[in-house]
Design a protein around this motif. Structure first.
Motif, PDB file in Angstrom:
ATOM      1  N   ILE A 177      66.365 -24.353  91.878  1.00  0.00           N
ATOM      2  CA  ILE A 177      65.606 -25.043  92.929  1.00  0.00           C
ATOM      3  C   ILE A 177      66.491 -25.245  94.163  1.00  0.00           C
ATOM      4  CG2 ILE A 177      64.543 -27.277  93.549  1.00  0.00           C
ATOM      5  CD1 ILE A 177      63.235 -27.183  90.758  1.00  0.00           C
ATOM      6  N   THR A 178      67.761 -25.601  93.945  1.00  0.00           N
ATOM      7  CA  THR A 178      68.674 -25.720  95.088  1.00  0.00           C
ATOM      8  C   THR A 178      68.782 -24.389  95.822  1.00  0.00           C
ATOM      9  OG1 THR A 178      69.981 -27.187  93.682  1.00  0.00           O
ATOM     10  CG2 THR A 178      70.969 -26.544  95.768  1.00  0.00           C
ATOM     11  N   SER A 179      68.901 -23.320  95.046  1.00  0.00           N
ATOM     12  CA  SER A 179      69.025 -21.981  95.623  1.00  0.00           C
ATOM     13  C   SER A 179      67.774 -21.630  96.430  1.00  0.00           C
ATOM     14  CB  SER A 179      69.207 -20.990  94.478  1.00  0.00           C
ATOM     15  OG  SER A 179      70.064 -19.975  94.853  1.00  0.00           O
ATOM     16  N   ALA A 180      66.605 -21.970  95.876  1.00  0.00           N
ATOM     17  CA  ALA A 180      65.349 -21.669  96.566  1.00  0.00           C
ATOM     18  C   ALA A 180      65.229 -22.499  97.840  1.00  0.00           C
ATOM     19  CB  ALA A 180      64.173 -21.946  95.635  1.00  0.00           C
ATOM     20  N   LEU A 181      65.702 -23.759  97.786  1.00  0.00           N
ATOM     21  CA  LEU A 181      65.655 -24.598  98.980  1.00  0.00           C
ATOM     22  C   LEU A 181      66.548 -24.016 100.080  1.00  0.00           C
ATOM     23  CD1 LEU A 181      65.696 -28.239  97.520  1.00  0.00           C
ATOM     24  CD2 LEU A 181      63.827 -27.111  98.738  1.00  0.00           C
ATOM     25  N   LEU A 182      67.719 -23.508  99.675  1.00  0.00           N
ATOM     26  CA  LEU A 182      68.629 -22.892 100.646  1.00  0.00           C
ATOM     27  C   LEU A 182      67.954 -21.682 101.297  1.00  0.00           C
ATOM     28  CD1 LEU A 182      72.055 -22.949  98.747  1.00  0.00           C
ATOM     29  CD2 LEU A 182      71.489 -24.204 100.825  1.00  0.00           C
ATOM     30  N   LEU A 183      67.247 -20.898 100.474  1.00  0.00           N
ATOM     31  CA  LEU A 183      66.539 -19.727 100.983  1.00  0.00           C
ATOM     32  C   LEU A 183      65.454 -20.151 101.974  1.00  0.00           C
ATOM     33  CD1 LEU A 183      65.801 -16.669 100.929  1.00  0.00           C
ATOM     34  CD2 LEU A 183      64.335 -17.149  98.986  1.00  0.00           C
ATOM     35  N   GLY A 184      64.648 -21.148 101.564  1.00  0.00           N
ATOM     36  CA  GLY A 184      63.567 -21.633 102.428  1.00  0.00           C
ATOM     37  C   GLY A 184      64.102 -22.140 103.753  1.00  0.00           C
TER      38      GLY A 184
END
Lengths: 287, 246
Positions: free
Chosen positions: A258-265
């Motif tokens: 989820i952290t990784s996805a937030l960084l992507l977003g």
């Protein structure tokens, strides 16, 4: 909460293992993504699960202490990699078919071994979703050796791997032994997958190999830059994810991804804002 | 007579039950600019893959620089611009410099590498794009970068497989002139594969018409002067005279 990671040896091991995995998974992930082989990690992780379940079963049945489930996981992953290479050779025109074959066999074997080892328990749960749970000194040492091997492999064959990823025909004409290099590449991938499972779990291994790369590709210009940013995004996600996982008592796989996805977003949003501002500025100049 | 750098004798090649190449025999001499033409499916790509050593020789002999192709160590002597270069993954995160560096075959220090890359790009007038992302360039510009990658290690022979696919007609002319310059000024022997027989006859010194077997090998001018009927027969496909206004 950070103190806990520093003060308790076993948690400290988890943090070290996380940092190592946060480095090698995106490092190899860059090559996997540009070669459009993102599904390989998924295929291998499910075979690794079969290995882990096999290890648990053997432990239960024969109390074999020499091999831990981690060892059998690595072994299965490597065997899975060899089978993928072989299937790709057999189905030259349909190379992607190797992945669903190996993935489904992996899941099938996992179900069998999990059932034989008396069903889903906490170990299986943590293998599936990752954990902040203690990593022993032995496991950490093994992850460290895998990391050293992976980094040495990439450093030694960097140019050849890059050439092969960009244009395999030209690479082969210039003397790159494509078949041999591909063989070792998938073996190394198998090792990275099995090492990463300790932290992010079977279901999310491929996320750690691809999400940081996807983010990095939006902001970098060169291939080298893509690698460096991927590793930075990977490490940030692992550290924040592990701490959040520990604090909220959630399996680490979830919090890391989820952290990784937030960084992507966030990166995609910033890129969008940047684009709008540039267009606006150009319009003002024109007016 | 100049010693041929490539010599092909009695080459035959099959995929499954289909014969792709039959009784292929020709030489390529140093300094030539060879146009290898033929209709689609005539075996052009297979033939050059055999010359490049990336397709296994089934029958016959190919000698490259005096060595049988099976034992030939390339070391940058034969280079290649593939058809695929036009359809490479445009989103690939790499700079022009990184792409051209792929072509360096010898171990060099950083400074020498940078000089080699810069000089190769200069030959194709792309030196100002050195730090740009390869995906941001137009098809014609990308193709020139791929030429730079192919010539960065000073090859003796450069083989190009339909390099103008995806390049607009105006740039195609530029492209052929660039190849002519590489041939005359740098002395690189060229093999240009094309199905567009009309456009290349102006530039090449040797014409090879392939359709499973070699139907014509000789001067492009002599070929041009033949009647349409005879040329169609040699080319293996219908040819109409098209006048090119340059």
């Amino acid at each position: 909460m950070i103190e806990a990671f520093i003060n308790y040896t076993l948690l400290r091991n988890t943090l070290y293992a996380g940092l190592l995995v946060g480095l090698i998974a995106p490092l190899l992930g860059v090559f996997i993504v540009v070669r459009r082989q993102s599904m390989i990690a998924d295929g291998l992780s499910h075979v690794t699960l079969a290995g882990l379940a096999f290890g648990l079963f053997m432990q239960k049945k024969y109390t074999l202490l020499m091999f831990t489930p981690f060892h059998t996981g690595i072994l299965f992953s490597v065997i899975g990699a060899l089978i993928i290479e072989n299937l790709r050779d057999v189905y030259k025109a349909f190379q992607e078919i190797a992945i669903p074959i190996i993935l489904s066999v992996g899941v099938g074997l996992s179900i069998v071994f999990i059932a034989l080892a008396d069903g889903i328990n906490t170990d299986i749960y943590s293998y599936l979703f990752g954990s902040v749970a203690a990593i022993s000194n032995q496991d950490l040492t093994l992850i460290l050796w895998i990391s050293i091997l992976v980094i040495a492999f990439i450093l030694t064959f960097y140019k050849r791997l890059f050439a092969l990823s960009f244009d395999d025909e030209f690479a082969r004409v210039s003397g790159v032994k494509a078949k041999t290099l591909n063989f070792f590449f998938i073996l190394v991938t198998a090792l990275v997958v099995s090492a990463s499972i300790r932290i992010v779990g079977v279901l999310l291994v491929s996320a750690l190999m691809t999400l940081p790369v996807a983010t990095s590709m939006r902001v970098s210009n060169s291939f080298k830059q893509t690698i460096v940013y991927s590793i930075i995004y990977g490490e940030v996600a692992v550290v924040i994810g592990l701490i959040a996982g520990y604090y909220f008592e959630i399996p680490a796989g979830g919090t890391i991804v989820i952290t990784s996805a937030l960084l992507l977003g966030l990166t995609l949003l910033l890129k969008k804002v940047q684009l709008v501002l540039t267009i606006k500025k150009d319009d003002e100049h024109a007016a | 007579m100049t010693q041929p750098i490539i010599s092909v004798r009695g080459v035959q090649h099959r995929y499954d039950r289909q014969t792709i190449l039959k009784d292929i025999k020709f030489d390529i001499v140093e300094g030539a600019f060879v146009g290898l033409v033929g209709p689609n499916g005539s075996g052009k790509t297979t033939l050059i893959k055999l010359l490049l050593g990336i397709e296994k020789l089934q029958k016959g002999q190919i000698t490259a620089f005096g060595h049988p192709i099976q034992k030939f160590k390339n070391k940058g002597r034969i280079s290649y611009v593939s058809q695929k270069a036009n359809s490479f993954n445009r989103g690939f995160p790499a700079t022009v410099k990184e792409v051209v560096s792929i072509g360096i075959v010898s171990k060099e220090n950083k400074q020498t590498k940078e000089n080699l890359v810069y000089n190769a790009l200069k030959q194709v007038n792309m030196e100002s794009y050195i730090d740009r992302n390869i995906g941001d360039l137009s098809g014609g510009q990308q193709q020139r970068v791929f030429i730079a990658r192919a010539i960065v290690s000073n090859p003796k022979l450069l083989i190009l497989d339909e390099p103008t696919v995806g390049v607009d007609s105006e740039n195609v002319e530029h492209f052929y002139r660039l190849l002519s310059k590489l041939n005359k000024e740098l002395g690189i022997t060229l093999v240009l594969v094309s199905h567009d027989i009309g456009a290349i006859t102006t530039y090449v010194t040797d014409l090879l018409c392939l359709n499973k077997t070699i139907h014509y090998h000789g001067d492009p001018g002599d070929f041009e002067n033949m009647p349409d009927e005879q040329r169609s027969k040699l080319y293996g496909h219908r040819i109409h005279t098209i006048t090119h206004d340059h």
